[in-house]
Scaffold this active site. Structure first.
Site, short mmCIF file in Angstrom:
data_model
loop_
_atom_site.label_atom_id
_atom_site.label_comp_id
_atom_site.label_asym_id
_atom_site.label_seq_id
_atom_site.Cartn_x
_atom_site.Cartn_y
_atom_site.Cartn_z
N SER A 186 48.13 -10.35 -12.71
CA SER A 186 49.55 -10.63 -12.92
C SER A 186 50.20 -9.77 -13.98
O SER A 186 51.42 -9.65 -14.02
CB SER A 186 49.74 -12.11 -13.30
OG SER A 186 49.35 -12.95 -12.24
N SER A 192 53.33 -12.79 -16.38
CA SER A 192 54.52 -12.44 -15.60
C SER A 192 55.80 -12.47 -16.44
O SER A 192 56.55 -11.49 -16.44
CB SER A 192 54.64 -13.36 -14.39
OG SER A 192 53.48 -13.28 -13.60
N GLU A 201 54.60 -33.81 -29.04
CA GLU A 201 54.27 -34.70 -27.93
C GLU A 201 52.81 -35.16 -27.98
O GLU A 201 52.49 -36.28 -27.59
CB GLU A 201 54.53 -33.97 -26.61
CG GLU A 201 54.40 -34.84 -25.38
CD GLU A 201 54.82 -34.10 -24.12
OE1 GLU A 201 54.77 -34.72 -23.03
OE2 GLU A 201 55.20 -32.92 -24.19
#
Length: 521
Positions: free
Chosen positions: A114, A177, A238
Site C-alpha cells: 500500500s 495510503s 477512551e
C-alpha cells in the site's frame, strides 16, 4: 419421437435449472427483457459526452485491497442486503461512465504494497515496496536516501493551488495510503518517533505523525491513530490503560491546532456530531488509538461511519471558492479483512465504502467535481464455484467437491484459513459467521496481496482520460491535469461555468418552479 423426447428432456433440464436457481423473475425468461436492457445501455453510451472543463473539486476514493473479485462480491452482497438476488444490483461506482485498469506492481517487487502504490497514484511516480513519497532511488529503511528523492502528492499541489484539502480513512491516519498524501519516508511503519531506528534518528528523519502536522497544512483529518500523536505519559481518553507512545514528549494534536482559526479536535461521535461545518475551517478527529473498528463491530454511539466522516469533510472543504481535494479511504478494513481471511468483514466494509461514494454524489455535482474510485492492489481472493442465482455471497456451492464435501464460493489462495488434516465439510451457518476464515490451500498467518490489475472508475471533468490499461502513477497525472495543478498549470482548460456550481437536483427544482409559474399565468 426421438426429437420429441429430446425436447422434453431439454425442457425438464431447464425447469430443474430454474427451480434450483434461487431468484429468477418472469421477465428475465424472455429475450425482449435483455434486448431492451441492452438498448437502454447503448443509448446511455451513445450520449456520453466528455466534460472538457477544469475540475474545481477532486475526490479520490481508495478501496485498499479492493480487487475486481471484491467489487463483484460487494455488488451482490449489496443487493442481497436489500432483499434482492444481488447479481443484477449496481454499485454506485458501477454507474461511473469511464473505466480503466491500473497496473499495480512496485519498482522493486511484483506483488505491491500500500505504500509503494500510494506513492504512485498520489505522487505520480512509482516507488519501492514499503516506501512513501520518495522515488525508487530510496531503498526501504534507508533514511538518508530520502533526501533529494522526495516527490509531492496531489494533496500538496492542491493546497499550493489554494484549495482546501482533507483526508478521511478507516485506518490510522498515519497508515500507508493516507500518509502518501503528506509524508516522505523510507519506511511506512515509522508511525511515531518510537518506531524510528537509530540510523533514521541520526540522519534527522521525522516520523509520519510529525510530518502530518508539519509538512502540509491539511484542513480535515479524520480516522484513527491517536496513539502516535501523544506522549507516553498521556492516557487514552477512551481506553485509560492505553497511552500515547511518543518518546519526544510532544502533543502533536496541540501542535496541529496551534495558530489555526476555527479549528477543532474530536475523538468521539458526540463531539464529532457537534461540529458545525459552517464555522469550522480545520477539523482533526481521531476515533481509535490505531485503526478504526470494522463496520460490522463499530459502535455507532462512539465512532462515526466512513460516510459520516466523508460528509462532514465535504461540507467543511466545499466552503472554499477555489474548490477542494479530498482523499477518502476504506483501506484498512477491506484490506485487513482480506489479510485475516475473513471475507465477510472485507465485503461489509466495501458496501459501506460504496455508500460513501453515493453520498458524495449527492453532495457534489460531476459538472465541476472529478471523482475517481480505485484500489491500490488486489488480494488472492476468489469468488466462484457452482452456485444458483441469488446464492449467498458467504454461502456454499450447490455441488460437492471431489472429497464429497461442500465448499464456500468465496475462498482465498493462501492465509489463515488453511486447515491441517482432512478438509471439513461446510454450510452457510458456519461460513456466514463474522469471524469465519474462508478455506485456503496455503498456510500463512496473513493472506497476501495479489499481483493482478485493479479497476479505475471515474466521472466528472476530464474523467474520459481514464481509459485502457495504465500504469498506476498515471492516476495522479490525470488528477493534476484535470485541476490544472503542478506540473500542468498551463492546461488551458476552461473553468467550470457558473451553472456548473448548481447541483442537478436544484436545477430540476428550478425548472419545475418555472413550469408551475408559467402554468399559473
Amino acid at each position: 419421437m426421438a426429437s420429441q423426447k429430446k425436447a422434453i428432456f431439454t425442457g425438464l433440464l431447464i425447469f430443474i435449472s430454474v427451480q434450483r436457481t434461487l431468484s429468477v423473475s418472469e421477465e428475465e425468461l424472455h429475450a425482449s427483457y435483455w434486448n431492451n436492457k441492452a438498448r437502454q445501455a447503448l443509448h446511455t453510451a451513445l450520449n456520453v459526452q466528455p466534460n472538457l472543463q477544469q475540475a474545481k473539486n477532486i475526490i479520490l476514493f481508495l478501496g485498499d485491497g479492493m480487487g475486481i473479485p471484491t467489487v463483484t462480491a460487494t455488488r451482490i452482497l449489496k443487493g442481497q442486503l436489500a432483499g434482492h438476488s444481488g447479481e443484477e444490483t449496481s454499485l454506485v461506482m458501477d454507474t461511473f461512465p469511464h473505466l480503466a485498469l491500473s497496473k499495480t506492481y512496485n519498482v522493486d517487487q511484483q506483488m505491491p504494497d500500500s505504500a509503494g502504490t500510494a506513492t504512485a497514484y498520489l505522487c505520480g511516480v512509482k516507488a519501492n515496496y514499503g516506501t512513501l513519497g520518495v522515488t525508487a532511488a530510496t531503498p526501504r529503511d534507508n533514511c538518508n536516501a530520502t533526501y533529494g528523492n522526495e516527490v509531492t502528492s496531489v494533496l500538496h499541489r492542491a493546497k499550493k493551488a489554494g484549495k482546501s484539502v482533507g483526508i478521511v480513512t478507516t485506518t490510522r491516519v498515519q497508515h500507508a495510503s493516507p500518509a502518501a498524501n503528506y509524508a516522505h519516508t523510507a519506511n511506512r511503519a515509522w508511525y511515531s518517533d518510537a518506531y524510528l531506528p537509530s540510523e533514521a534518528i541520526q540522519n534527522g528523519c521525522r516520523d509520519i505523525a510529525s510530518q502530518m502536522v508539519h509538512n502540509t497544512e491539511i484542513n480535515v483529518i479524520l480516522g484513527g491513530g491517536r496513539q502516535y500523536m501523544f506522549p507516553r505519559t498521556t492516557p487514552d481518553p477512551e481506553y485509560p490503560t492505553y497511552k500515547g507512545d511518543r518518546n519526544d514528549g510532544q502533543n502533536l494534536v496541540a501542535e496541529w491546532l496551534k495558530n489555526k482559526k476555527n479549528a477543532k479536535y474530536v475523538w468521539n461521535k458526540a463531539e464529532f456530531d457537534a461540529v458545525n461545518p459552517a464555522n469550522t475551517d480545520f477539523l482533526i478527529g481521531l476515533f481509535e488509538p490505531k485503526d478504526c473498528r470494522y463496520e460490522l463491530e463499530r459502535d455507532p454511539f462512539m465512532d462515526p461511519s466512513l460516510t459520516e466522516m466523508m460528509e462532514k469533510a465535504i461540507k467543511i472543504l466545499s466552503k472554499n471558492p477555489k474548490g477542494f481535494y479530498l482523499f477518502v479511504e476504506d483501506n484498512g478494513r477491506i484490506d485487513h479483512g482480506h489479510h485475516g481471511g475473513r471475507a465477510k468483514r472485507a465485503l461489509y466494509e466495501a458496501v459501506e465504502f460504496d455508500r460513501a461514494i453515493g453520498r458524495a454524489a449527492e453532495l457534489t455535482t460531476e459538472l465541476d467535481t472529478l471523482s475517481v474510485v480505485t484500489a491500490d492492489h488486489s488480494h488472492v481472493f476468489a469468488f466462484g464455484g457452482y452456485s444458483g442465482r441469488g446464492n449467498s455471497v458467504l454461502g456454499v456451492s450447490r455441488s460437492l467437491a471431489e472429497d464429497n464435501k461442500h465448499f464456500t464460493t468465496a475462498v482465498y489462495g493462501n492465509g489463515p484459513g488453511y486447515q491441517t488434516g482432512p478438509r471439513p465439510d461446510m454450510n452457510e451457518t458456519i461460513s456466514s459467521d463474522d469471524d469465519y476464515h474462508q478455506q485456503a490451500p496455503v498456510p500463512l498467518s496473513s493472506e497476501t496481496h495479489s499481483i493482478e490489475d485493479v479497476a479505475i472508475f471515474a466521472k466528472g471533468p476530464m474523467s474520459h482520460l481514464f481509459h485502457g490499461v495504465q500504469e498506476q502513477n498515471y492516476i495522479a497525472h490525470v488528477i493534476a491535469y484535470a485541476a490544472c495543478m503542478e506540473p500542468y498549470e498551463n492546461c488551458e482548460l476552461h473553468p467550470p461555468s457558473h451553472a456548473g456550481s448548481i447541483h442537478p437536483s436544484l436545477l430540476l427544482l428550478l425548472m419545475g418552479l418555472l413550469l408551475l409559474s408559467l402554468c399559473s399565468v
